[in-house]
Design a protein around this motif. Structure first.
Motif, mmCIF file in Angstrom:
data_model
loop_
_atom_site.group_PDB
_atom_site.id
_atom_site.type_symbol
_atom_site.label_atom_id
_atom_site.label_comp_id
_atom_site.label_asym_id
_atom_site.label_seq_id
_atom_site.Cartn_x
_atom_site.Cartn_y
_atom_site.Cartn_z
ATOM 1 N N ALA A 152 0.812 -1.133 0.187
ATOM 2 C CA ALA A 152 0.126 0.295 -0.150
ATOM 3 C C ALA A 152 0.799 1.282 -0.020
ATOM 4 O O ALA A 152 2.048 1.343 0.765
ATOM 5 C CB ALA A 152 -0.791 0.039 1.343
ATOM 6 N N LYS A 153 0.594 2.126 -0.621
ATOM 7 C CA LYS A 153 0.961 3.571 -0.715
ATOM 8 C C LYS A 153 0.109 4.298 0.743
ATOM 9 O O LYS A 153 -1.036 4.473 0.457
ATOM 10 C CB LYS A 153 0.806 4.247 -2.161
ATOM 11 C CG LYS A 153 1.456 3.796 -3.269
ATOM 12 C CD LYS A 153 3.099 3.813 -2.835
ATOM 13 C CE LYS A 153 3.743 3.271 -4.173
ATOM 14 N NZ LYS A 153 5.313 3.160 -3.990
ATOM 15 N N VAL A 168 -8.985 0.961 -1.533
ATOM 16 C CA VAL A 168 -8.464 2.099 -0.806
ATOM 17 C C VAL A 168 -8.995 1.910 0.582
ATOM 18 O O VAL A 168 -10.233 1.496 0.652
ATOM 19 C CB VAL A 168 -9.155 3.125 -1.815
ATOM 20 C CG1 VAL A 168 -8.734 4.552 -0.707
ATOM 21 C CG2 VAL A 168 -8.327 3.329 -3.193
ATOM 22 N N LYS A 173 1.767 -0.616 5.463
ATOM 23 C CA LYS A 173 1.997 -1.020 4.203
ATOM 24 C C LYS A 173 1.624 -2.306 3.788
ATOM 25 O O LYS A 173 1.456 -2.469 2.464
ATOM 26 C CB LYS A 173 3.290 -0.434 3.785
ATOM 27 C CG LYS A 173 3.600 1.065 4.086
ATOM 28 C CD LYS A 173 5.155 1.314 3.791
ATOM 29 C CE LYS A 173 5.482 1.229 2.301
ATOM 30 N NZ LYS A 173 4.556 2.560 1.682
ATOM 31 N N TYR A 186 -4.469 -3.094 0.261
ATOM 32 C CA TYR A 186 -4.611 -2.107 -0.407
ATOM 33 C C TYR A 186 -3.874 -1.272 -1.289
ATOM 34 O O TYR A 186 -2.508 -1.418 -0.929
ATOM 35 C CB TYR A 186 -5.179 -0.911 0.670
ATOM 36 C CG TYR A 186 -6.091 -1.220 1.684
ATOM 37 C CD1 TYR A 186 -7.518 -1.588 1.350
ATOM 38 C CD2 TYR A 186 -6.070 -1.735 2.878
ATOM 39 C CE1 TYR A 186 -8.639 -1.904 2.200
ATOM 40 C CE2 TYR A 186 -6.969 -2.242 3.729
ATOM 41 C CZ TYR A 186 -8.180 -2.267 3.561
ATOM 42 O OH TYR A 186 -9.381 -2.639 4.350
ATOM 43 N N ALA A 187 -4.403 -0.531 -2.355
ATOM 44 C CA ALA A 187 -3.473 -0.039 -3.372
ATOM 45 C C ALA A 187 -2.775 1.332 -2.636
ATOM 46 O O ALA A 187 -1.825 1.859 -2.548
ATOM 47 C CB ALA A 187 -4.125 0.405 -4.509
ATOM 48 N N HIS A 188 -4.063 2.207 -1.813
ATOM 49 C CA HIS A 188 -3.716 3.314 -0.976
ATOM 50 C C HIS A 188 -4.475 3.341 0.228
ATOM 51 O O HIS A 188 -5.537 3.035 0.359
ATOM 52 C CB HIS A 188 -4.218 4.623 -1.980
ATOM 53 C CG HIS A 188 -3.752 4.625 -3.649
ATOM 54 N ND1 HIS A 188 -2.189 5.183 -3.626
ATOM 55 C CD2 HIS A 188 -4.050 4.090 -4.607
ATOM 56 C CE1 HIS A 188 -2.074 5.114 -4.871
ATOM 57 N NE2 HIS A 188 -2.865 4.578 -5.666
ATOM 58 N N ILE A 189 -3.668 4.164 1.081
ATOM 59 C CA ILE A 189 -4.475 4.415 2.527
ATOM 60 C C ILE A 189 -4.249 5.729 2.722
ATOM 61 O O ILE A 189 -3.051 6.251 2.826
ATOM 62 C CB ILE A 189 -3.684 3.489 3.578
ATOM 63 C CG1 ILE A 189 -3.797 2.067 3.239
ATOM 64 C CG2 ILE A 189 -4.386 3.935 4.886
ATOM 65 C CD1 ILE A 189 -3.003 0.937 4.188
#
Length: 247
Positions: free
Chosen positions: A2-3, A41, A80, A84-87
């Motif tokens: 995750a970013k 997300v 991380k 998810y791709a983004h948090i």
């Protein structure tokens, strides 16, 4: 992996929760969901006051997962690794401690431990600021005492600007950021009642003129933040990796 996008300012009331939720919503809208319908997300609340959790609880439908990490310092280190791709992380303010005291300016209380753990995981930091001079000093402290020493890429965004007050307030705040060499978004997030009603995120707004304008600010900022990375001079590949949308 995750970013992790941390939304942070020492000063309370600058719109950290609003930005975390709506950036998460825009990113989820653009990124789409998995085949089974689960989101790529998440929005994480690291604020013990739980403003973003309160807002999320009022939504009829969540386009992202919501995580409460406000009392889980140990597991923040694994943020991380979540699927998810983004948090996007909503954070608390913290008490002012001058680094001249020899102490970590984040302090040793729960807030400080949470913030240190989060910043160790952060890919970039969004720093909201209001067009009010009393926001300048805590914003300076956030950047100079905390973000710069850690080498974290960051971007300042002017938030909650009432257009009726005039462009001069935006120009003055932007000028202050530029004077200090802080990367500041061209997008200004304007103040709209539909934002403060807190019953919907921007991707759920109606297709009328006012709500479309309110939604546009967050889409523009998400696009700008993604295209620029979070700091001017960021290497091109790192800028792509820090993209808010499309990864």
């Amino acid at each position: 992996m995750a970013k992790v996008h941390v939304v942070m300012n020492r000063k309370g009331g600058v719109g950290k929760s609003l930005i975390s939720l709506n950036m998460g919503a825009v990113c989820a809208d653009v990124r789409g969901a998995r085949p089974d319908g689960t989101p790529f997300v998440a929005v994480a609340s690291a604020d013990p006051q739980g403003t973003s959790l309160w807002r999320a609880a009022r939504l009829a439908e969540l386009p992202f997962d919501i995580l409460d990490i406000s009392d889980d310092v140990e597991n923040i280190a694994h943020l991380k690794q979540l699927p998810y791709a983004h948090i996007f992380v909503d954070t608390p303010g913290w008490a002012e401690i001058s680094p001249e005291s020899g102490q970590d300016p984040l302090g040793t209380d729960t807030y400080g431990r949470i913030l240190r753990a989060l910043l160790d995981q952060a890919d970039d930091v969004i720093v909201p600021i209001l067009t009010e001079p009393d926001c300048y000093e805590p914003t300076w402290q956030t950047i100079e005492w905390v973000l710069k020493p850690r080498g974290l890429p960051f971007q300042v965004v002017i938030n909650n600007w009432p257009p009726g007050e005039g462009q001069a307030y935006v120009d003055g705040t932007r000028g202050w950021c530029e004077k200090h060499g802080y990367p500041v978004a061209q997008t200004v997030i304007r103040r709209y009642r539909v934002h403060t009603n807190a019953t919907r995120v921007v991707t759920q707004y109606n297709a009328n003129r006012v709500e479309l304008q309110a939604r546009e600010d967050f889409y523009r900022f998400a696009l700008e933040h993604g295209l620029r990375g979070a700091e001017t001079g960021l290497p091109s590949q790192a800028g792509a990796d820090a993209a808010v949308v499309g990864a």
